[in-house]
Every structure is written in C-alpha cells, then in structure tokens.
Motif scaffolding. Structure first.
Motif, PDB file in Angstrom:
ATOM      1  N   LYS A   1      -9.847-135.420 -36.777  1.00  0.00           N
ATOM      2  CA  LYS A   1      -9.690-136.311 -37.927  1.00  0.00           C
ATOM      3  C   LYS A   1      -8.936-135.638 -39.063  1.00  0.00           C
ATOM      4  O   LYS A   1      -8.221-136.290 -39.834  1.00  0.00           O
ATOM      5  CB  LYS A   1     -11.078-136.757 -38.409  1.00  0.00           C
ATOM      6  N   TYR A   2      -9.084-134.313 -39.171  1.00  0.00           N
ATOM      7  CA  TYR A   2      -8.491-133.582 -40.289  1.00  0.00           C
ATOM      8  C   TYR A   2      -7.281-132.787 -39.802  1.00  0.00           C
ATOM      9  O   TYR A   2      -7.428-131.732 -39.197  1.00  0.00           O
ATOM     10  CB  TYR A   2      -9.539-132.651 -40.904  1.00  0.00           C
ATOM     11  N   ARG A   3      -6.101-133.305 -40.066  1.00  0.00           N
ATOM     12  CA  ARG A   3      -4.874-132.677 -39.566  1.00  0.00           C
ATOM     13  C   ARG A   3      -4.030-132.083 -40.689  1.00  0.00           C
ATOM     14  O   ARG A   3      -3.046-131.401 -40.415  1.00  0.00           O
ATOM     15  CB  ARG A   3      -4.033-133.708 -38.810  1.00  0.00           C
ATOM     16  N   GLU A   4      -4.395-132.354 -41.930  1.00  0.00           N
ATOM     17  CA  GLU A   4      -3.647-131.834 -43.056  1.00  0.00           C
ATOM     18  C   GLU A   4      -4.575-131.083 -43.991  1.00  0.00           C
ATOM     19  O   GLU A   4      -5.695-131.530 -44.260  1.00  0.00           O
ATOM     20  CB  GLU A   4      -2.943-132.966 -43.813  1.00  0.00           C
ATOM     21  N   LEU A   5      -4.105-129.954 -44.476  1.00  0.00           N
ATOM     22  CA  LEU A   5      -4.894-129.140 -45.393  1.00  0.00           C
ATOM     23  C   LEU A   5      -5.059-129.888 -46.716  1.00  0.00           C
ATOM     24  O   LEU A   5      -4.100-130.398 -47.271  1.00  0.00           O
ATOM     25  CB  LEU A   5      -4.176-127.809 -45.627  1.00  0.00           C
ATOM     26  N   LYS A   6      -6.286-129.978 -47.210  1.00  0.00           N
ATOM     27  CA  LYS A   6      -6.526-130.661 -48.474  1.00  0.00           C
ATOM     28  C   LYS A   6      -7.678-129.991 -49.216  1.00  0.00           C
ATOM     29  O   LYS A   6      -8.416-129.176 -48.646  1.00  0.00           O
ATOM     30  CB  LYS A   6      -6.830-132.139 -48.245  1.00  0.00           C
ATOM     31  N   GLU A   7      -7.833-130.348 -50.457  1.00  0.00           N
ATOM     32  CA  GLU A   7      -8.906-129.789 -51.275  1.00  0.00           C
ATOM     33  C   GLU A   7     -10.127-130.701 -51.211  1.00  0.00           C
ATOM     34  O   GLU A   7     -10.009-131.928 -51.209  1.00  0.00           O
ATOM     35  CB  GLU A   7      -8.452-129.657 -52.729  1.00  0.00           C
ATOM     36  N   TYR A   8     -11.303-130.075 -51.158  1.00  0.00           N
ATOM     37  CA  TYR A   8     -12.553-130.822 -51.180  1.00  0.00           C
ATOM     38  C   TYR A   8     -13.344-130.420 -52.420  1.00  0.00           C
ATOM     39  O   TYR A   8     -13.109-129.359 -53.006  1.00  0.00           O
ATOM     40  CB  TYR A   8     -13.374-130.538 -49.919  1.00  0.00           C
ATOM     41  N   GLY A   9     -14.272-131.257 -52.812  1.00  0.00           N
ATOM     42  CA  GLY A   9     -15.080-130.985 -53.988  1.00  0.00           C
ATOM     43  C   GLY A   9     -15.891-129.707 -53.847  1.00  0.00           C
ATOM     44  O   GLY A   9     -16.151-129.245 -52.728  1.00  0.00           O
ATOM     45  N   ASN A  65     -16.055-127.554 -47.951  1.00  0.00           N
ATOM     46  CA  ASN A  65     -15.515-126.533 -48.852  1.00  0.00           C
ATOM     47  C   ASN A  65     -16.501-125.375 -49.019  1.00  0.00           C
ATOM     48  O   ASN A  65     -16.114-124.214 -49.084  1.00  0.00           O
ATOM     49  CB  ASN A  65     -15.221-127.157 -50.223  1.00  0.00           C
ATOM     50  N   ARG A  66     -17.793-125.718 -49.014  1.00  0.00           N
ATOM     51  CA  ARG A  66     -18.831-124.748 -49.347  1.00  0.00           C
ATOM     52  C   ARG A  66     -19.374-123.994 -48.138  1.00  0.00           C
ATOM     53  O   ARG A  66     -19.649-122.796 -48.204  1.00  0.00           O
ATOM     54  CB  ARG A  66     -19.986-125.500 -50.042  1.00  0.00           C
ATOM     55  N   PHE A  67     -19.539-124.681 -47.005  1.00  0.00           N
ATOM     56  CA  PHE A  67     -20.257-124.102 -45.868  1.00  0.00           C
ATOM     57  C   PHE A  67     -19.381-123.787 -44.669  1.00  0.00           C
ATOM     58  O   PHE A  67     -19.486-122.720 -44.077  1.00  0.00           O
ATOM     59  CB  PHE A  67     -21.400-125.046 -45.449  1.00  0.00           C
ATOM     60  N   TYR A  68     -18.526-124.728 -44.274  1.00  0.00           N
ATOM     61  CA  TYR A  68     -17.676-124.525 -43.097  1.00  0.00           C
ATOM     62  C   TYR A  68     -16.327-123.941 -43.509  1.00  0.00           C
ATOM     63  O   TYR A  68     -15.646-124.518 -44.364  1.00  0.00           O
ATOM     64  CB  TYR A  68     -17.479-125.841 -42.343  1.00  0.00           C
ATOM     65  N   PRO A  69     -15.890-122.827 -42.897  1.00  0.00           N
ATOM     66  CA  PRO A  69     -14.665-122.138 -43.323  1.00  0.00           C
ATOM     67  C   PRO A  69     -13.380-122.669 -42.702  1.00  0.00           C
ATOM     68  O   PRO A  69     -12.296-122.209 -43.045  1.00  0.00           O
ATOM     69  CB  PRO A  69     -14.913-120.698 -42.862  1.00  0.00           C
ATOM     70  N   TYR A  70     -13.481-123.644 -41.797  1.00  0.00           N
ATOM     71  CA  TYR A  70     -12.310-124.064 -41.024  1.00  0.00           C
ATOM     72  C   TYR A  70     -11.337-124.937 -41.801  1.00  0.00           C
ATOM     73  O   TYR A  70     -10.226-125.191 -41.345  1.00  0.00           O
ATOM     74  CB  TYR A  70     -12.745-124.822 -39.764  1.00  0.00           C
ATOM     75  N   PHE A  71     -11.770-125.431 -42.961  1.00  0.00           N
ATOM     76  CA  PHE A  71     -10.928-126.340 -43.731  1.00  0.00           C
ATOM     77  C   PHE A  71     -10.045-125.601 -44.738  1.00  0.00           C
ATOM     78  O   PHE A  71      -9.412-126.208 -45.582  1.00  0.00           O
ATOM     79  CB  PHE A  71     -11.814-127.380 -44.436  1.00  0.00           C
ATOM     80  N   LYS A  72     -10.014-124.269 -44.609  1.00  0.00           N
ATOM     81  CA  LYS A  72      -9.167-123.424 -45.448  1.00  0.00           C
ATOM     82  C   LYS A  72      -8.395-122.465 -44.545  1.00  0.00           C
ATOM     83  O   LYS A  72      -8.787-122.202 -43.413  1.00  0.00           O
ATOM     84  CB  LYS A  72     -10.011-122.612 -46.436  1.00  0.00           C
ATOM     85  N   GLU A  73      -7.310-121.950 -45.070  1.00  0.00           N
ATOM     86  CA  GLU A  73      -6.580-120.913 -44.334  1.00  0.00           C
ATOM     87  C   GLU A  73      -7.334-119.584 -44.417  1.00  0.00           C
ATOM     88  O   GLU A  73      -8.059-119.351 -45.377  1.00  0.00           O
ATOM     89  CB  GLU A  73      -5.172-120.760 -44.912  1.00  0.00           C
ATOM     90  N   PRO A  74      -7.242-118.730 -43.387  1.00  0.00           N
ATOM     91  CA  PRO A  74      -6.305-118.840 -42.250  1.00  0.00           C
ATOM     92  C   PRO A  74      -6.862-119.620 -41.051  1.00  0.00           C
ATOM     93  O   PRO A  74      -6.128-119.878 -40.107  1.00  0.00           O
ATOM     94  CB  PRO A  74      -6.097-117.383 -41.871  1.00  0.00           C
ATOM     95  N   LEU A  75      -8.147-120.000 -41.101  1.00  0.00           N
ATOM     96  CA  LEU A  75      -8.749-120.646 -39.931  1.00  0.00           C
ATOM     97  C   LEU A  75      -8.197-122.041 -39.681  1.00  0.00           C
ATOM     98  O   LEU A  75      -8.117-122.488 -38.528  1.00  0.00           O
ATOM     99  CB  LEU A  75     -10.272-120.707 -40.078  1.00  0.00           C
ATOM    100  N   PHE A  76      -7.815-122.757 -40.738  1.00  0.00           N
ATOM    101  CA  PHE A  76      -7.342-124.125 -40.545  1.00  0.00           C
ATOM    102  C   PHE A  76      -6.162-124.167 -39.573  1.00  0.00           C
ATOM    103  O   PHE A  76      -6.153-124.952 -38.618  1.00  0.00           O
ATOM    104  CB  PHE A  76      -6.951-124.748 -41.893  1.00  0.00           C
ATOM    105  N   SER A  77      -5.169-123.325 -39.779  1.00  0.00           N
ATOM    106  CA  SER A  77      -3.982-123.332 -38.906  1.00  0.00           C
ATOM    107  C   SER A  77      -4.326-122.921 -37.483  1.00  0.00           C
ATOM    108  O   SER A  77      -3.745-123.424 -36.519  1.00  0.00           O
ATOM    109  CB  SER A  77      -2.908-122.389 -39.476  1.00  0.00           C
TER     110      SER A  77
END
Length: 314
Positions: A213-221, A227-239
C-alpha cells in the motif's frame, strides 16, 4: 482456517490471531466504531478464535470493543483471549510499570473491559527494568491462583529475561515481533518453541509496509506508529523494502493474490510459530487475510523470496 496446539497450554488456537492495536484507535488510521467492531465479528465469522489485545491499546478501548462484540455474539467460551499488563497508555504516552499493585489493578480493569471473569493468556507487555522480576511474576502467580488468568506469558523479552522470569513462574507463551523484514528474534523464537511455549508473533505485515500500500516515502505524524514504532517507513529501510516488493509483485501477479497474503503465507510456513497476529480494522481486510489458508507458497517461491531478502533486508 487452520488450528494448532498453543505450546504446552492445551489451548487450541487459530493460526491467525486478530491483533487489536489498530482497533484501539491510537496511532493508526481512523475508522468508525462500527467498522472496528465489525472487524472483530468478521474475524470470528472467518474462524479466528484467538484475539490479542492490551490495556495500552488506547487506554483499554480495544479491550472494550472486544468485550462488547464477544459478549453480544455469545462466543466467550469459544474464543481464546490474550491481553497484557505492565504497560499503560497515559496522556498519549506508553508507560511501563511491572509493580505488583499496578498489575493487580490492570487485571481487574481488563476483566471489566473484556466482560469476562478470566483471561486465557496474560502477558507481560514489556519488561520493566525498575521493578524486580520476582515481584512482577509473583503478582501473575497470585492472579493465576485466583483463577483470573489461566496461562502466563511475556512479550518483547530477551532470553535472559525469560530465564529470569522462569525462576518464579512457568512461562507458557511468548510474543515477539517477527516478519519477512524483521527476523532479529528468530533464534530466540526457535528456542521458545523448543521450550514448548506457544509463540504468537506480531508485526507480520511490518506495520503495513508488506501490503504494498505504501510505495512512496512520506511523513507521518509524531504519534503515528509508522513514524514512532516501525522503522520501515523511513530511509534506509524504506528503499530496501521497495526492492523486496518487486519480487513480491512478481509472485502476486502470477498467483493473482494480494501482497499481504504472500507475507502472511511466508510467516505461516515457519514451523516454530504457533499463530501470527494480524491487525485490521475492517471486515474486507480480515476476510482477505483469511484467504491465505486457501493456498501455499511453493518451495521455489520461498527460495525466490529468501534470495530477495538476502539482497535487501538481511
């Protein structure tokens, strides 16, 4: 649905467990009360008889949803309820406390929220380094003697912490994070399984990143768990995860199945896991997830995924 013996507890549980952190409604996408309660009902309709929750899931709100639905359906004896202690949600913050008086109070509140007089599996949510392990475990022993909890477990403990806890009571269940993109606890999970603990793993979809569902890097609250618990929504893990999704997309297209089922299927094929916890806040997602039991990844597909993981995540 598939069922299995949950370690040495003699409980027979569905291999998919409904997770309710999101249903609690704090730090995740917003859904209506009706949708959240219908998701719980959908899980029961699909054969899920194992529900995981915690008072920390929005100050007991998730427990209240479960209590209302299970009571209304009249299925308490058919459902295995797991909840936790030692971690509270206070003014938007998670606060750990393994003190005996806090645990006794939390248990009473959970029993009221769940509309039940016993909890099947009671887990210490997070270890509290500021309270002696003996005090925490003695409180659980007392609750078990009183018949308010039937089986004792821990979540997010190290091996050393579990061995320390077992000096004071028998640990029958272990709940760690585990998924295709988070295998750091795999050796410990295998050890727990060998000790005949029931193993229920959370984060199976990596907080949603493995659904595609999440294919583009974006900012979360700030308080959003992505943003707070799972690290995959930020680089370098996202890519890195995006590269893995390419292989999953290939299998998805060939199989005509959603990516979420591929991630679930991969986890369900691990023989050392009793049940994987899946969070969803709507009926359609619950029903889609449960269709994973209609097929299995082939050996070739499993190998393809392993190769992709070695190149990207591991």
């Amino acid at each position: 649905m598939e069922y299995t013996e949950f370690g040495k507890t003699q409980l027979r549980v569905s291999r998919m467990c409904l997770g309710t952190w999101g249903i609690g409604g704090a730090g995740w996408d917003s859904y209506s009360d009706e949708s959240r309660m219908d998701a719980i009902k959908a899980a029961v309709d699909c054969g899920i008889n194992f529900i995981d929750t915690a008072p920390a899931y929005n100050g007991g709100r998730a427990e209240q949803y479960i209590g209302e639905v299970v009571h209304k359906l009249g299925v308490r004896k058919e459902v295995v309820l797991a909840t936790k202690c030692g971690n509270e949600f206070i003014n938007g913050k998670y606060v750990r406390c393994g003190a005996a008086d806090k645990i006794m109070r939390e248990c009473e509140e959970s029993l009221r929220n769940l509309k039940t007089d016993y909890i099947d599996v009671y887990l210490v949510h997070w270890p509290d380094p500021n309270v002696p392990m003996e005090e925490t475990m003695d409180a659980l022993n007392t609750l078990k003697k009183q018949g308010k909890i039937l089986h004792i477990g821990v979540s997010n403990f190290t091996k050393e912490q579990m061995e320390e806890a077992e000096k004071y009571c028998a640990i029958e269940a272990y709940q760690p994070q585990y998924s295709m993109v988070d295998r750091k606890w795999e050796q410990l999970i295998r050890w727990a399984c060998a000790q005949k603990m029931g193993v229920m793993t959370y984060g199976t979809l990596g907080g949603g990143i493995l659904t595609g569902k999440y294919r583009e890097l974006k900012e979360y609250g700030v308080d959003d768990n992505r943003n707070r618990f799972y690290p995959y929504f930020k680089e370098p893990l996202f890519s890195k995860v995006m590269l893995l999704l390419r292989t999953m997309d290939q299998i998805s297209e060939e199989r005509n199945v959603p990516l979420s089922q591929i991630a679930l299927n991969w986890t369900l094929q691990r023989p050392f896991i009793s049940s994987c916890i899946i969070g969803a806040q709507s009926r359609d997602k619950i029903e889609e997830n449960c269709k994973v039991f209609e097929w299995k990844l082939s050996d070739d597909e499993m190998q393809l995924l392993e190769q992709a993981l070695k190149k990207t995540i591991i």
